[in-house]
Design a protein around this motif. Structure first.
Motif, PDB file in Angstrom:
ATOM      1  N   GLY A  10      10.060  -4.128  -0.935  1.00 49.71           N
ATOM      2  CA  GLY A  10      10.404  -3.943   0.481  1.00 49.71           C
ATOM      3  C   GLY A  10       9.510  -2.928   1.157  1.00 49.71           C
ATOM      4  O   GLY A  10       9.113  -3.112   2.318  1.00 49.71           O
ATOM      5  N   LEU A  11       9.156  -1.863   0.427  1.00 48.70           N
ATOM      6  CA  LEU A  11       8.267  -0.856   0.997  1.00 48.70           C
ATOM      7  C   LEU A  11       6.875  -1.427   1.253  1.00 48.70           C
ATOM      8  O   LEU A  11       6.247  -1.120   2.277  1.00 48.70           O
ATOM      9  CB  LEU A  11       8.189   0.345   0.060  1.00 48.70           C
ATOM     10  N   SER A  12       6.400  -2.253   0.330  1.00 47.65           N
ATOM     11  CA  SER A  12       5.080  -2.862   0.523  1.00 47.65           C
ATOM     12  C   SER A  12       5.071  -3.796   1.733  1.00 47.65           C
ATOM     13  O   SER A  12       4.081  -3.852   2.480  1.00 47.65           O
ATOM     14  CB  SER A  12       4.664  -3.624  -0.732  1.00 47.65           C
ATOM     15  N   ILE A  13       6.160  -4.497   1.957  1.00 39.99           N
ATOM     16  CA  ILE A  13       6.244  -5.365   3.139  1.00 39.99           C
ATOM     17  C   ILE A  13       6.218  -4.534   4.418  1.00 39.99           C
ATOM     18  O   ILE A  13       5.512  -4.860   5.377  1.00 39.99           O
ATOM     19  CB  ILE A  13       7.513  -6.240   3.071  1.00 39.99           C
ATOM     20  N   CYS A  14       6.979  -3.436   4.432  1.00 36.55           N
ATOM     21  CA  CYS A  14       7.016  -2.573   5.624  1.00 36.55           C
ATOM     22  C   CYS A  14       5.641  -1.971   5.917  1.00 36.55           C
ATOM     23  O   CYS A  14       5.191  -1.944   7.074  1.00 36.55           O
ATOM     24  CB  CYS A  14       8.044  -1.468   5.436  1.00 36.55           C
ATOM     25  N   VAL A  15       4.963  -1.487   4.872  1.00 41.13           N
ATOM     26  CA  VAL A  15       3.646  -0.880   5.078  1.00 41.13           C
ATOM     27  C   VAL A  15       2.643  -1.924   5.547  1.00 41.13           C
ATOM     28  O   VAL A  15       1.795  -1.649   6.410  1.00 41.13           O
ATOM     29  CB  VAL A  15       3.174  -0.196   3.781  1.00 41.13           C
ATOM     30  N   THR A  16       2.725  -3.134   5.022  1.00 40.22           N
ATOM     31  CA  THR A  16       1.806  -4.190   5.462  1.00 40.22           C
ATOM     32  C   THR A  16       2.079  -4.589   6.909  1.00 40.22           C
ATOM     33  O   THR A  16       1.142  -4.908   7.647  1.00 40.22           O
ATOM     34  CB  THR A  16       1.927  -5.412   4.539  1.00 40.22           C
ATOM     35  N   VAL A  17       3.342  -4.559   7.298  1.00 37.08           N
ATOM     36  CA  VAL A  17       3.661  -4.817   8.710  1.00 37.08           C
ATOM     37  C   VAL A  17       3.061  -3.719   9.596  1.00 37.08           C
ATOM     38  O   VAL A  17       2.520  -3.997  10.670  1.00 37.08           O
ATOM     39  CB  VAL A  17       5.188  -4.918   8.903  1.00 37.08           C
ATOM     40  N   ILE A 242      -2.690  -0.659  -0.218  1.00 36.64           N
ATOM     41  CA  ILE A 242      -3.427  -1.019  -1.434  1.00 36.64           C
ATOM     42  C   ILE A 242      -2.665  -0.552  -2.677  1.00 36.64           C
ATOM     43  O   ILE A 242      -2.524  -1.296  -3.665  1.00 36.64           O
ATOM     44  CB  ILE A 242      -4.841  -0.411  -1.399  1.00 36.64           C
ATOM     45  N   ALA A 243      -2.167   0.688  -2.646  1.00 45.35           N
ATOM     46  CA  ALA A 243      -1.447   1.219  -3.807  1.00 45.35           C
ATOM     47  C   ALA A 243      -0.186   0.411  -4.104  1.00 45.35           C
ATOM     48  O   ALA A 243       0.093   0.058  -5.265  1.00 45.35           O
ATOM     49  CB  ALA A 243      -1.099   2.684  -3.559  1.00 45.35           C
ATOM     50  N   LEU A 244       0.597   0.074  -3.073  1.00 45.96           N
ATOM     51  CA  LEU A 244       1.846  -0.650  -3.283  1.00 45.96           C
ATOM     52  C   LEU A 244       1.591  -2.074  -3.762  1.00 45.96           C
ATOM     53  O   LEU A 244       2.266  -2.567  -4.685  1.00 45.96           O
ATOM     54  CB  LEU A 244       2.657  -0.658  -1.988  1.00 45.96           C
ATOM     55  N   CYS A 245       0.618  -2.743  -3.143  1.00 53.43           N
ATOM     56  CA  CYS A 245       0.345  -4.125  -3.535  1.00 53.43           C
ATOM     57  C   CYS A 245      -0.264  -4.201  -4.932  1.00 53.43           C
ATOM     58  O   CYS A 245       0.006  -5.150  -5.683  1.00 53.43           O
ATOM     59  CB  CYS A 245      -0.584  -4.785  -2.512  1.00 53.43           C
ATOM     60  N   LEU A 246      -1.067  -3.220  -5.291  1.00 50.94           N
ATOM     61  CA  LEU A 246      -1.582  -3.186  -6.665  1.00 50.94           C
ATOM     62  C   LEU A 246      -0.453  -2.948  -7.664  1.00 50.94           C
ATOM     63  O   LEU A 246      -0.450  -3.528  -8.767  1.00 50.94           O
ATOM     64  CB  LEU A 246      -2.646  -2.105  -6.801  1.00 50.94           C
TER      65      LEU A 246
END
Length: 278
Positions: A10-17, A242-246
């Motif tokens: 969920g955090l990675s989705i928010c950061v990508t948004v 990048i960090a979250l998606c990796l």
């Protein structure tokens, strides 16, 4: 572990948004003209104020497209796509840092370039009448006079420079010398002798002591500072994305495998990796 993975996703989705929002802001600032708000813009025609616009115009749409890719990958939990997104956004980050790095140097050079413009424009009563009119508007609205000081007008100080102090200056029977300049009670006005400048209002002319140059410099520096701020925000969000998606894409390398237990002879417990479903 499953709850931690859910939070991470969920955090990675928010950061990508947020990354997509930064791309939209880059597009808006890149294609919007904010330089027209600069007072006396004609005075700075020889200065380039479009530095960094091409960076925002090019990398803004790229950021939006890659952000959509990252949101889809994080939502659908596609690990190969998350790794591809991380690689692409990292390449964009490096490219933007290389292309946008001259902006910092441009900002440091802007003050000296503006000072040179001020020097070439004086005396102000000889510049174009339209520029004089714009300067008069700025002087009247911001309570300033001249570019570097009121002396830029030489002996033809306009009415827009006249200062109206709240505390009247003390009366004096002694006539000051022609080179003496006195400050009023608030320090916002200076008293100029009649025999030094042409008296257009009263015998003793009070003019604004603050020059208009710093105000014009702030207008000229604002677009470049805004672009640098947007690029800095983009860099911060990009590194987090990048960090979250990796972390999600390489989950199988850091996540502990599930373990199942079985009871064998003599009440001994046997631990072995749980076979993954095929």
């Amino acid at each position: 572990m499953a709850r931690c993975r859910s939070y991470l996703r969920g955090l990675s989705i928010c950061v990508t948004v947020l990354l997509m929002v930064s791309g939209v802001v880059m597009i808006g600032v890149g294609f919007a003209s904010i330089d027209g708000n600069t007072p006396v813009a004609e005075l700075f025609d020889q200065l380039s104020s479009s530095d960094g616009l091409l960076v925002l115009q090019v990398f803004g749409p790229v950021t939006v497209v890659l952000s959509v890719l990252g949101i889809c990958a994080a939502t659908l939990d596609l690990k190969p796509l998350l790794l591809v997104f991380s690689a692409l956004i990292f390449v964009e980050f490096v490219a933007m840092m290389v292309v946008a790095s001259p902006l910092v140097q441009v900002q440091t050079q802007m003050d000296s370039a503006v000072e040179e413009v001020f020097f070439n424009a004086t005396p102000l009563h000889r510049v174009d009448l339209y520029i004089q009119g714009e300067l008069n508007k700025l002087q009247a609205s911001d309570s300033c006079c001249g570019l570097r000081s009121y002396e830029d007008w030489e002996s033809q100080i306009p009415l827009s420079c006249v200062c109206k102090p709240t505390v009247p200056p003390p009366a004096s029977d002694t006539q000051p010398s022609s080179q003496q300049v006195n400050s009023d009670a608030e320090g916002s006005c200076v008293k100029v002798d009649r025999d030094q400048h042409t008296a257009q209002v009263t015998e003793k002319l009070l003019v604004h002591s603050q020059p208009c140059g710093p105000i014009l410099k702030s207008y000229m520096n604002f677009p470049i500072r805004l672009r640098i701020g947007i690029i800095s925000a983009f860099s911060t969000i990009t590194m987090a994305a990048i960090a979250l998606c990796l972390a999600l894409g390489l989950e199988e390398y850091w996540k502990k495998p599930p373990v199942e237990t079985t009871v064998v002879d003599f009440d001994r417990v046997k631990y072995q990796p749980k076979p993954s479903p095929t």
